[in-house]
Design a protein around this motif. Structure first.
Motif, PDB file in Angstrom:
ATOM      1  N   UNK A 292      78.818 -98.366   1.746  1.00 31.99           N
ATOM      2  CA  UNK A 292      77.803 -97.489   2.340  1.00 31.99           C
ATOM      3  C   UNK A 292      77.737 -96.129   1.697  1.00 31.99           C
ATOM      4  N   UNK A 293      78.868 -95.453   1.620  1.00 33.15           N
ATOM      5  CA  UNK A 293      78.865 -94.105   1.047  1.00 33.15           C
ATOM      6  C   UNK A 293      78.774 -94.140  -0.484  1.00 33.15           C
ATOM      7  N   UNK A 294      79.360 -95.148  -1.098  1.00 32.77           N
ATOM      8  CA  UNK A 294      79.334 -95.241  -2.546  1.00 32.77           C
ATOM      9  C   UNK A 294      77.927 -95.425  -3.098  1.00 32.77           C
ATOM     10  N   UNK A 295      77.191 -96.368  -2.534  1.00 32.59           N
ATOM     11  CA  UNK A 295      75.823 -96.596  -3.002  1.00 32.59           C
ATOM     12  C   UNK A 295      74.849 -95.616  -2.387  1.00 32.59           C
ATOM     13  N   UNK A 296      75.110 -95.159  -1.164  1.00 33.12           N
ATOM     14  CA  UNK A 296      74.209 -94.214  -0.503  1.00 33.12           C
ATOM     15  C   UNK A 296      74.165 -92.871  -1.187  1.00 33.12           C
ATOM     16  N   UNK A 297      75.302 -92.407  -1.701  1.00 32.60           N
ATOM     17  CA  UNK A 297      75.365 -91.123  -2.387  1.00 32.60           C
ATOM     18  C   UNK A 297      75.471 -91.257  -3.898  1.00 32.60           C
ATOM     19  N   UNK A 298      75.208 -92.458  -4.404  1.00 28.46           N
ATOM     20  CA  UNK A 298      75.199 -92.753  -5.854  1.00 28.46           C
ATOM     21  C   UNK A 298      76.518 -92.386  -6.519  1.00 28.46           C
ATOM     22  N   UNK A 299      77.623 -92.776  -5.872  1.00 25.87           N
ATOM     23  CA  UNK A 299      78.926 -92.508  -6.461  1.00 25.87           C
ATOM     24  C   UNK A 299      79.293 -93.563  -7.490  1.00 25.87           C
ATOM     25  N   UNK A 300      78.638 -94.749  -7.417  1.00 26.71           N
ATOM     26  CA  UNK A 300      78.774 -95.745  -8.464  1.00 26.71           C
ATOM     27  C   UNK A 300      77.494 -96.489  -8.622  1.00 26.71           C
TER      28      UNK A 300
END
Length: 75
Positions: free
Chosen positions: A67-75
């Motif tokens: 959720x947070x990884x793709x939501x905030x474009x971390x990867x």
């Protein structure tokens, strides 16, 4: 309204992925609580009492990372 092709509108996806991350945080908390409470319980324990808390913990962690990884474009 003109949409720039070099900066496309992300739509609602990051919002819903962030909600998935928040729901994962709640499930991580529930998994940690279940792990602590069921390991300290004084009743006759079966294998499920040892497994259910960590399973919730891992599922919640996966939800948080996705959720947070793709939501905030971390990867």
């Amino acid at each position: 309204m003109h949409i720039d092709p070099n900066h496309p509108d992300p739509g609602w996806a990051p919002f819903f992925l962030a909600l998935l991350g928040l729901a994962g945080c709640v499930i991580v908390g529930a998994g940690a609580y279940l792990t602590f409470v069921l390991w300290r319980a004084r009743h006759e324990k079966k294998w499920g009492d040892y497994a259910i808390g960590p399973v919730f913990l891992v599922i919640g962690l996966v939800m948080v990372v996705v959720g947070f990884g793709f939501g905030f474009h971390l990867f």
